[in-house]
Enzyme design. Structure first.
Site, PDB file in Angstrom:
ATOM      1  N   GLU A 231     -33.003   2.408 -76.445  1.00 54.50           N
ATOM      2  CA  GLU A 231     -32.387   1.568 -75.418  1.00 54.50           C
ATOM      3  C   GLU A 231     -31.140   2.269 -74.870  1.00 54.50           C
ATOM      4  O   GLU A 231     -30.388   2.892 -75.617  1.00 54.50           O
ATOM      5  CB  GLU A 231     -32.003   0.227 -76.050  1.00 54.50           C
ATOM      6  N   GLU A 236     -22.982  -4.282 -70.502  1.00 60.40           N
ATOM      7  CA  GLU A 236     -22.875  -5.512 -71.279  1.00 60.40           C
ATOM      8  C   GLU A 236     -21.462  -5.998 -71.048  1.00 60.40           C
ATOM      9  O   GLU A 236     -20.496  -5.345 -71.456  1.00 60.40           O
ATOM     10  CB  GLU A 236     -23.131  -5.272 -72.759  1.00 60.40           C
TER      11      GLU A 236
END
Length: 462
Positions: A231, A236
């Site tokens: 990933e 975020e």
């Protein structure tokens, strides 16, 4: 963390013939315009669409309206075992706006946190970008640049927006697993470096074995199997803190035991580096870059640019750096530099930065053990799938991003303070009650040559 439907869906909800093609109600994907850019050719629009992750969907029996899955509850009469459940049950088509709070307009995608509707309540969501109705778009990122605009001004402590790339199959796994006829069209095949046990349909089977709620939140459930893969999370963030992180895995696999999955105390035996190597400016002791009224003002829309640098500046070279640039109010803002004793003043993700940061913070360098950026780059050769989400965190209340983590560590230790949020923030029950209208908007997604997605000189960029 999937915490999706809190109240049972009506058995009269529109269904598709799960793990099959819809004949009763179509799955209509919201359209989204993105842009492919070249250095001096500008950015050309491409019509794409988004699809809801299958784990947010309810499911019904193919031949009847009998419920197979509603919220986090499996019908154990119909779903006797994982294989049979997948063969006889249909993942429902999605009412994107009405049930999930997902809307698009031109090049803009808005994800709403809580959506109340006739059949219940939905919390959070994740969508993937489709190239066609049955295929995710794959992005080859090495020696390339990816940019997007984001408005995270409505996201309080404990609630995050995310834009990430993962090692998903372009067809959602339908060619590998014959029982998965739903494929990318219905959002199957999700995986990430946390080896999430919340993925309800894996490898053409229902993840219903050992299905139980976590000890910290009865609305957050997990099954026996975890879905592990590399990933790269480019964003975020909420109003208070932001990070971008690379997570290598030694293999893409479904894990079925605490060691391979890296559960509980076996975190550093997993197929994947669950910590990853992250760049969080606040954690790196720059408290002036990101936040309300700061250099990057989170009360306003932000342009986020990420460059993937190879050792020889070609798409076939080894990945050696992930570089970050911001743009706001027409001004280009360079990433902050590390301000931690013992760590050179890096301003991007490199293997050297990751090693120095891990050492300074007293963390195990599992990133290096899993192959570091070189491993991430090799996975990129096959292309990665883009996902965008709005999520809360029942287990850790997002303190690993925007607060003090681990919460029992001395906040004066390097790397422990990641943001300004308090230890009591981020409880999902409080968030749902106090911030149900929270949302994130992603827009103006661009990808292409390095330097092509934002103005760098006259006549180039978009």
């Amino acid at each position: 963390m999937f915490r999706r439907i809190l109240v049972l869906f009506s058995v009269f909800s529109a269904v598709v013939h799960a793990q099959q093609v819809s004949v009763l109600a179509p799955e209509t994907h919201p359209l989204l315009t993105i842009y492919k850019c070249t250095t001096c050719g500008g950015c050309q629009p491409q019509t794409r669409s988004v699809v809801l992750d299958a784990s947010w969907r309810s499911a019904h029996r193919v031949t009847t309206n009998e419920v197979c899955l509603s919220g986090n509850t499996w019908n154990r009469i119909v779903c006797i075992d994982p294989v049979l459940c997948a063969k006889v049950c249909a993942v429902d088509s999605a009412d994107y706006a009405g049930q999930y709070g997902i809307t698009t307009s031109g090049n803009s995608l808005r994800l709403r946190y809580v959506t109340h509707h006739a059949e219940g309540t939905n919390v959070g969501s994740r969508v993937f970008l489709l190239e066609s109705d049955n295929k995710y778009q794959k992005f080859s990122l090495k020696n390339r640049e990816f940019a997007f605009d984001v408005d995270a001004s409505q996201l309080p402590c404990g609630l995050k927006s995310s834009l990430s790339f993962t090692e998903m199959d372009a067809d959602g796994g339908s060619s590998k697993f014959p029982d998965n006829k739903a494929g990318a069209k219905f959002g199957t095949g999700y995986c990430d470096a946390q080896c999430p046990h919340e993925v309800k349909w894996q490898n053409g089977e229902a993840n219903l074995l050992d299905w139980f709620p976590t000890s910290v939140d009865t609305r957050a459930w997990r099954g026996k199997y975890g879905a592990c893969c590399t990933e790269v999370n480019l964003w975020e963030a909420n109003q208070h803190s932001a990070a971008y992180t690379a997570y290598p895995c030694i293999q893409k696999a479904r894990c079925d035991n605490v060691i391979d999955c890296g559960d509980w105390h076996d975190r550093y035996n997993s197929f994947c580096d669950k910590d990853g190597c992250d760049y969080n400016s606040h954690r790196l002791n720059d408290k002036t870059l990101f936040g309300s009224g700061k250099a990057i003002d989170t009360t306003k829309k932000i342009t986020v640019i990420t460059q993937f640098i190879t050792h020889d500046n070609t798409p076939t070279g080894n990945l050696v750096e992930i570089r970050r640039i911001y743009r706001q109010n027409g001004i280009v803002i360079q990433n902050s530099r590390v301000n931690i004793p013992g760590v050179p003043p890096h301003d991007s993700l490199t293997d050297g930065f990751c090693s120095a940061q891990k050492s300074a913070f007293g963390d195990r360098n599992y990133f290096e053990e899993m192959g570091g950026l070189s491993r991430v780059g090799r996975v990129m050769d096959d292309g990665l799938v883009l996902g965008m989400s709005i999520l809360d965190d029942p287990e850790r209340h997002l303190l690993w991003l925007d607060g003090t983590f681990p919460p029992d560590r001395d906040s004066s230790e390097p790397g422990v303070v990641r943001g300004t949020c308090s230890l009591t923030s981020g409880n999902p029950t409080d968030l749902e009650a106090e911030s149900p209208n929270a949302s994130v908007t992603f827009s103006n997604i661009r990808y292409g040559d390095i330097g092509s997605t934002y103005p760098t000189r006259s006549g180039c960029g978009c």
